[in-house]
Design a protein around this motif. Structure first.
Motif, PDB file in Angstrom:
ATOM      1  N   ARG A 278       1.548  -3.285   6.557  1.00 49.01           N
ATOM      2  CA  ARG A 278       1.012  -1.940   6.625  1.00 49.01           C
ATOM      3  C   ARG A 278       1.119  -1.242   5.264  1.00 49.01           C
ATOM      4  N   GLU A 279       2.236  -1.458   4.579  1.00 49.68           N
ATOM      5  CA  GLU A 279       2.408  -0.841   3.256  1.00 49.68           C
ATOM      6  C   GLU A 279       1.392  -1.379   2.264  1.00 49.68           C
ATOM      7  N   ILE A 280       1.181  -2.700   2.310  1.00 51.91           N
ATOM      8  CA  ILE A 280       0.244  -3.314   1.358  1.00 51.91           C
ATOM      9  C   ILE A 280      -1.156  -2.755   1.580  1.00 51.91           C
ATOM     10  N   LEU A 281      -1.556  -2.681   2.853  1.00 49.73           N
ATOM     11  CA  LEU A 281      -2.886  -2.150   3.142  1.00 49.73           C
ATOM     12  C   LEU A 281      -2.969  -0.673   2.767  1.00 49.73           C
ATOM     13  N   GLY A 282      -1.878   0.033   3.025  1.00 49.18           N
ATOM     14  CA  GLY A 282      -1.843   1.454   2.708  1.00 49.18           C
ATOM     15  C   GLY A 282      -2.039   1.694   1.219  1.00 49.18           C
TER      16      GLY A 282
ATOM     17  N   LEU B 133      -3.415 -15.766  11.007  1.00 53.04           N
ATOM     18  CA  LEU B 133      -4.527 -14.928  10.545  1.00 53.04           C
ATOM     19  C   LEU B 133      -5.107 -14.145  11.722  1.00 53.04           C
ATOM     20  N   SER B 134      -5.234 -14.837  12.866  1.00 46.46           N
ATOM     21  CA  SER B 134      -5.739 -14.197  14.079  1.00 46.46           C
ATOM     22  C   SER B 134      -4.887 -12.983  14.431  1.00 46.46           C
ATOM     23  N   GLN B 135      -3.582 -13.152  14.317  1.00 40.54           N
ATOM     24  CA  GLN B 135      -2.669 -12.048  14.629  1.00 40.54           C
ATOM     25  C   GLN B 135      -2.833 -10.902  13.624  1.00 40.54           C
ATOM     26  N   LEU B 136      -2.943 -11.242  12.352  1.00 42.21           N
ATOM     27  CA  LEU B 136      -3.089 -10.228  11.300  1.00 42.21           C
ATOM     28  C   LEU B 136      -4.341  -9.383  11.512  1.00 42.21           C
ATOM     29  N   VAL B 137      -5.483 -10.058  11.733  1.00 42.27           N
ATOM     30  CA  VAL B 137      -6.737  -9.297  11.817  1.00 42.27           C
ATOM     31  C   VAL B 137      -6.865  -8.560  13.149  1.00 42.27           C
ATOM     32  N   THR B 138      -6.125  -9.035  14.159  1.00 45.52           N
ATOM     33  CA  THR B 138      -6.107  -8.307  15.427  1.00 45.52           C
ATOM     34  C   THR B 138      -5.225  -7.064  15.299  1.00 45.52           C
ATOM     35  N   ASP B 139      -4.130  -7.210  14.578  1.00 47.45           N
ATOM     36  CA  ASP B 139      -3.213  -6.083  14.400  1.00 47.45           C
ATOM     37  C   ASP B 139      -3.832  -4.965  13.566  1.00 47.45           C
ATOM     38  N   PHE B 140      -4.636  -5.333  12.572  1.00 44.44           N
ATOM     39  CA  PHE B 140      -5.150  -4.316  11.649  1.00 44.44           C
ATOM     40  C   PHE B 140      -6.682  -4.255  11.650  1.00 44.44           C
ATOM     41  N   PRO B 141      -7.255  -3.399  12.481  1.00 44.26           N
ATOM     42  CA  PRO B 141      -8.716  -3.272  12.507  1.00 44.26           C
ATOM     43  C   PRO B 141      -9.271  -2.796  11.163  1.00 44.26           C
ATOM     44  N   ALA B 142      -8.417  -2.300  10.293  1.00 44.92           N
ATOM     45  CA  ALA B 142      -8.893  -1.867   8.979  1.00 44.92           C
ATOM     46  C   ALA B 142      -9.381  -3.041   8.139  1.00 44.92           C
ATOM     47  N   ILE B 143      -8.941  -4.259   8.480  1.00 45.61           N
ATOM     48  CA  ILE B 143      -9.413  -5.431   7.737  1.00 45.61           C
ATOM     49  C   ILE B 143     -10.804  -5.802   8.258  1.00 45.61           C
TER      50      ILE B 143
ATOM     51  N   VAL C 187     -11.486  -4.050   3.116  1.00 41.22           N
ATOM     52  CA  VAL C 187     -10.929  -3.156   4.140  1.00 41.22           C
ATOM     53  C   VAL C 187     -11.886  -1.997   4.369  1.00 41.22           C
ATOM     54  N   ASP C 188     -11.715  -1.366   5.490  1.00 44.45           N
ATOM     55  CA  ASP C 188     -12.523  -0.201   5.832  1.00 44.45           C
ATOM     56  C   ASP C 188     -11.790   1.030   5.313  1.00 44.45           C
ATOM     57  N   PRO C 189     -12.323   1.677   4.276  1.00 47.44           N
ATOM     58  CA  PRO C 189     -11.582   2.815   3.687  1.00 47.44           C
ATOM     59  C   PRO C 189     -11.359   3.911   4.732  1.00 47.44           C
ATOM     60  N   GLU C 190     -12.282   4.059   5.656  1.00 51.68           N
ATOM     61  CA  GLU C 190     -12.160   5.062   6.719  1.00 51.68           C
ATOM     62  C   GLU C 190     -10.908   4.821   7.559  1.00 51.68           C
ATOM     63  N   ALA C 191     -10.537   3.548   7.649  1.00 51.39           N
ATOM     64  CA  ALA C 191      -9.447   3.198   8.558  1.00 51.39           C
ATOM     65  C   ALA C 191      -8.123   3.116   7.825  1.00 51.39           C
ATOM     66  N   LEU C 192      -8.138   3.603   6.562  1.00 48.30           N
ATOM     67  CA  LEU C 192      -6.917   3.433   5.771  1.00 48.30           C
ATOM     68  C   LEU C 192      -5.977   4.631   5.814  1.00 48.30           C
ATOM     69  N   ASP C 193      -6.229   5.603   6.666  1.00 50.85           N
ATOM     70  CA  ASP C 193      -5.231   6.657   6.754  1.00 50.85           C
ATOM     71  C   ASP C 193      -4.045   6.116   7.555  1.00 50.85           C
ATOM     72  N   PRO C 194      -2.870   6.662   7.288  1.00 52.88           N
ATOM     73  CA  PRO C 194      -1.648   6.033   7.820  1.00 52.88           C
ATOM     74  C   PRO C 194      -1.697   5.807   9.325  1.00 52.88           C
ATOM     75  N   GLU C 195      -2.291   6.747  10.032  1.00 49.58           N
ATOM     76  CA  GLU C 195      -2.283   6.607  11.482  1.00 49.58           C
ATOM     77  C   GLU C 195      -3.112   5.403  11.933  1.00 49.58           C
ATOM     78  N   ALA C 196      -4.323   5.326  11.351  1.00 41.77           N
ATOM     79  CA  ALA C 196      -5.207   4.218  11.734  1.00 41.77           C
ATOM     80  C   ALA C 196      -4.619   2.885  11.329  1.00 41.77           C
TER      81      ALA C 196
END
Lengths: 725, 725
Positions: free
Chosen positions: B467-471, B658-668, B697-706
């Motif tokens: 989450r930090e890396i994506l953030g 990878l399946s777990q990662l991309v399922t956990d983070f829709p921002a990817i 990544v989806d910049p729209e989805a990069l706020d901390p909550e999303a």
């Protein structure tokens, strides 16, 4: 006027073995002829004075017939045919079964039958045939229950039951035929003869076939190519799968060739192959009635969005394109249609459309130059009368140069409109996909018709030397050749690396010193197939090490297999595999089509990815080139992933030279050049190298006479000017 | 009892907008209900006292209805729905069009409609629907011209015209339905809701669908998997081709996802996908009436050799097998059949067979344990009466556990026997291929039913770090990440080569000295996508050269693109590509199905050979393993051509992580590991290495909550025990 005109259009038909006995085949045939035949029917049977009210003669010689239908028991069939020949009846239909399909005795009887036919120059159908029909004269010389309706399809079938089934269905669906023939065992006349005949028959619009095998593939290809210039051929070739081929073989008693060969051969012949009965008649129907499309672009006019999407999918599946309308077309549609309509393809005239709106939309779209064909697709609504719509479609169709198909999606209400459309030659289905597929068949046939068939590739080669090399195999215990066949390739101008086969270390060193750079050395033994597995191959040998390596290789071979025949060691120039692409060019001999060429990229591409393509030899230059283009890995030859493209012309030429070699020498049963290394285009020199080769010959065909080239026509052998170079 | 029971089985139906005006939709719906509905029909219209002879109420609140059908003009639809909600009518069918399919205004109106439905917790069908039907109560709440016949199929369609067309055809062919729903724009209820309902509905035998899109792919997969345990689902998903998808999008106004996603998703859901209308009803028909076969082996009993061969081909095409009879079976057949008969499969009872011989052959073959299904295939002969044969087939079928299909090859004479067979649930066709294909559908469904669905792969990962890396990407100008995303993989336990991203030559040398052997160095810049093209990658750098190489790489990047953001240089352990196999594991996000995983072999295999496979994430271990097995190049992972097999488990695990990662983070949005080098199995250590990665990544989805993981369920996050390792 076809070559078998007398067979299909006789004045008098004799039924040899005619009888009035209930249930007898001889009764059924006689009765069928008497019912409808415009000519004379002459029963032949020494036991009766008359059959079914018609005077009976004792012998076929008394019948003065053009065609004799033979229904006597198997034991006297040969005599009956002999009598036909003696009496000058040139056309014989043998319905009697009990020949090749029943085992060795029957097969011998069938061979004798063919000999008699040959002696008397008979055009003979069967044996084991249901018979023949020809509708213009009403001739039904079969023992089937129904006569065909008149029409433009001529139909040949290797299954009598299939003829019966198809006629039963066709009669109830208004589908008519010109001629019908049940091929039976094809002892004399086969599919090629009928294709040849119908190709010249002006009343035949489309030839359709059910085939389980093709007797002479090459002859069929040549004849069908000529025929399909004017007359389309659609055929089911069954026995496609291995289980199917086995079933076919037990059904007809003949060995079917590989389906790869049929696939290649039928395509090269220009035959449209159908995979089911529906496909066969869908294709034949539209080919016989609709014009060919100028373009691959289809316009769809529908009142139903969802079915319009299905039809659009079908366009993609069928390798057609959705037409892109011109501005003029969309402007005209916008003027004529309500605002909610979709004026782009698929045109949606929407649910409240009446027939006039459909008509207008169809007229506007087919006027667009990009539109090659049109599909009208209607779901039932309160505002559409299917019968009126059928009328509108036929009206517009009458004015159109482009083909049209219809899909009326509904139940019983579609029956009459469908008949109305079909009467005008417009196919009509429920399923949008079937409508599009039938249009695709037209585009397919247009492409076949426009094909330009080039002559087989032919080069100036050293046939005599090739003959000597093959002749030498006679003195060996084995019919397989390995690298020693390199010389054979060389005789046919296929580039091979420098080198030769030597049998002393001294000679090995001598040869190596004449070759630039390091060499590859390989043991040469017909008994050792997998040379590298036993350490029988040495790569990158420096000149100084050649003699020692020779001894090493011989020792390894002896240790591996003490009784192996070791012919020596091949000393060969190293081919730079780094810059090249490994390909495989192979051939095996199909029982029906003869030499079948294979091309693919070496290693994993053929072995794991099964990325291969086939052609029946001899091939023309365009055919050889297609082989290098249609494999999926073709981009690798053309420089994918940043590599230099290889000299594809050199590969094409090698395929052509191999094609010539295997066509010239039927004794070659199998041949694989693996790898043929294709190299980047360089100035001068050969940009392909046959690094390894394996070859199997037919020992039976190795006597000097059989080794003569197949076609000793001086026109070809003396050709000094290669057609490709 | 399904979740939508009240919708399909109401006591009282209100027609909001009922009218007697000729041609009005409100009249058609009212009239259809009044004609056949067992319950009460209540017209609602303040302008009338009665409609079509039935008393009319002013407001829906006065109707006391369970279901309201809304046919008022678009402008007052929202008010009408609001009124339904207020009056406690929980089920609403909105027939009125003019919503999402008409542009932005309509789409806004549709969003509002969904909100109202949500506020009142309505089960709402449409808008833009033809309506719904349910035959047990005779409810026809559509404006279509015909009511459905009763039967066991429940049918949903995204095209109203397709419903009309299908019913017209089905009624004339005796095909009946339980429920029918025209889905319309699916503002509230969608395909998943109906699958869920019918899955629990005992009167629904088979669910069939015409779909142009699926609203929520993941939810659909979960629900359909559950449903297909008992109830098969067969669907046409149109818009398969790119032209078709475009047509669908203009038809429904929604964006369809890629067909790769539908192909994977529908298969994972256990839906049998039909490609044409014929296939849809052929499949549905046999699934609703015949038992499932125990084996894939088919017995064919025929009186016609040629058609028997065609059927045998069809068995191979359909991936079924020809049954091999036991000795007992062939002995029994030999006793019962004449000598000329073929007692092996396909059994040929030959042309003079009567119905009794057919019956006996069928009884004997289906008694063989290897036989999973049977096809009876008959051509017309003098000795066969099709109607009697149909009787014999139904008799034997009654005693059988195995499914049977029939092909009666003929015209009108097949009509009544066909009806007789169909009345007993036995499909009957002309074309042998269609008979076999319908049997293949049963085998397909048996496999689906027997599937064991494992839970998604789940590992103990460091979500917080991910989450930090994506953030951190938020602070950048670019939404693409290159090698710097390696850390993200590392957080999810995907093995990456040792190394790190550094921003001074000194630190580069320090990192290199901590890595065994030479290193690879790559420029890290979101602006430079093709690093190697500009010399931004250095391979095999010795420790001593690392600092200089750092400067070189930076200089090259600056020269190439002076304004590029250069984040530094990655210093990475060299992965031995020689021994490994390069693979690609990728993901992109489909609008309907969410994360779609791709697997293939690197380089030419994906780029040239297009040898790839897809799954909707999250995947279970068996699904990930299938991906590594079903590509054509799979043998290369398993050690083809003399190489060591790679550690496939390590590849499977990487797919799972990878399946777990991309399922956990829709921002990817997109992620490609290319190459993932799969290495031979070694003792200990990771046998796969993600050498390069790209990520969007989806910049729209990069706020901390999303950025919070999708599923923060402690059950999963706290899982200490990975399910796969």
């Amino acid at each position: 006027m076809g070559t078998l005109n007398e067979l299909f259009d006789p004045d008098r038909v004799a039924v040899v073995g005619a009888t009035a006995r209930e249930g007898a085949v001889g009764r059924a045939v006689t009765s069928n002829l008497l019912d409808d035949f415009d000519g004379d029917t002459v029963p032949v049977n020494p036991n009766y004075d008359e059959v079914l009210g018609t005077p009976c003669v004792d012998e076929v010689g008394d019948a003065d017939a053009d065609v004799a239908v033979v229904v006597v028991p198997p034991s006297i069939v040969l005599d009956a045919i002999e009598a036909c020949g003696a009496a000058g009846v040139r056309n014989v239909v043998v319905i009697t079964a009990g020949f090749g399909e029943t085992g060795e005795d029957g097969a011998a009887r069938e061979r004798r039958l063919a000999e008699i036919a040959d002696e008397h120059d008979l055009d003979l159908v069967g044996p084991n045939s249901l018979g023949i029909m020809s509708t213009p004269s009403g001739m039904n010389a079969t023992f089937g229950p129904e006569n065909a309706l008149p029409g433009g399809l001529s139909f040949m079938s290797q299954s009598g039951a299939f003829v019966t089934a198809v006629l039963d269905w066709a009669n109830d669906n208004g589908i008519g035929f010109k001629d019908v023939v049940s091929l039976g065992n094809k002892a004399v006349l086969d599919e090629t003869d009928f294709v040849d005949h119908w190709g010249d028959d002006e009343e035949t619009d489309v030839i359709i076939g059910y085939l389980e095998g093709i007797e002479d593939g090459r002859e069929f290809i040549e004849t069908a190519r000529e025929t399909t210039r004017d007359t389309p051929i659609v055929a089911v070739k069954s026995g496609r799968t291995s289980a199917g081929a086995q079933a076919a073989s037990s059904h007809t008693g003949t060995l079917a060739g590989s389906d790869k060969a049929y696939e290649a051969g039928l395509d090269q012949a220009g035959v449209i192959r159908a995979e089911s009965v529906d496909e066969l008649f869908d294709s034949a129907g539209i080919l016989g009635s609709q014009p060919l499309p100028d373009t691959d672009s289809v316009a769809i006019v529908t009142n139903a969005g969802g079915p319009g999407v299905m039809a659009t999918d079908a366009v993609g599946d069928a390798d057609l394109d959705m037409a892109s309308f011109t501005r003029e077309t969309t402007d005209r549609l916008a003027d004529a249609m309500p605002e909610e309509a979709n004026i782009h393809n698929p045109v949606d005239v929407i649910g409240d459309a009446d027939v006039e709106r459909f008509r207008e939309a169809l007229e506007i779209t087919v006027a667009d130059d990009d539109v090659g064909a049109a599909l009208v697709l209607a779901a039932p609504t309160a505002t559409i009368d299917f019968d009126e719509l059928a009328g509108a479609i036929t009206d517009v169709s009458d004015e159109m140069d482009a083909p049209v198909a219809a899909c009326l999606m509904g139940g019983d209400r579609t029956r009459e409109p469908k008949q109305r459309l079909q009467a005008k030659g417009i196919p009509c289905y429920f399923d949008p996909a079937r409508g599009i597929e039938s249009l695709a068949t037209l585009a397919r046939y247009r492409d076949i018709r426009e094909r330009e068939y080039a002559p087989p590739m032919s080069f100036d080669v050293d046939r005599e030397r090739a003959r000597e090399i093959l002749g030498a195999v006679r003195d060996r215990d084995d019919n397989r050749l390995g690298v020693e066949a390199m010389e054979l390739l060389d005789a046919y101008g296929i580039p091979t690396p420098d080198g030769e086969i030597v049998d002393t270390p001294e000679r090995a060193a001598e040869v190596a010193s004449g070759i630039d750079g390091d060499v590859v050395m390989k043991i040469v033994s017909p008994d050792i197939l997998h040379k590298s597995d036993i350490g029988g191959v040495a790569v990158g040998v420096a000149d100084a090490d050649v003699a020692d390596t020779y001894e090493d290789l011989i020792t390894r071979a002896r240790n591996y297999q003490p009784d192996a025949t070791v012919l020596g060691v091949q000393v060969q120039e190293m081919v730079d595999l780094e810059d090249g692409v490994e390909t495989i060019v192979g051939m095996n001999r199909d029982p029906q089509f003869g030499p079948l060429l294979m091309f693919g990229l070496g290693g994993i591409f053929v072995e794991v990815m099964e990325d291969t393509t086939f052609r029946v030899a001899p091939v023309s230059e365009p055919e050889a080139r297609e082989m290098t283009e249609e494999i999926q890995s073709a981009p690798l030859l053309r420089g994918a992933r940043g590599r230099d493209p290889v000299d594809v012309d050199a590969v094409v030429e090698t395929i052509g030279r191999l094609s010539q070699l295997v066509t010239d020498f039927p004794a070659i049963l199998e041949l694989d050049i693996n790898p043929l290394v294709a190299l980047p285009d360089a100035d001068g020199g050969a940009n392909a190298a046959a690094v390894d080769v394996r070859l199997t010959v037919d020992p039976e065909a190795l006597d000097p006479e059989a080794l003569d080239p197949v076609d000793a026509d001086p026109e070809v052998t003396d050709s000094e000017e290669p057609t490709n170079d």
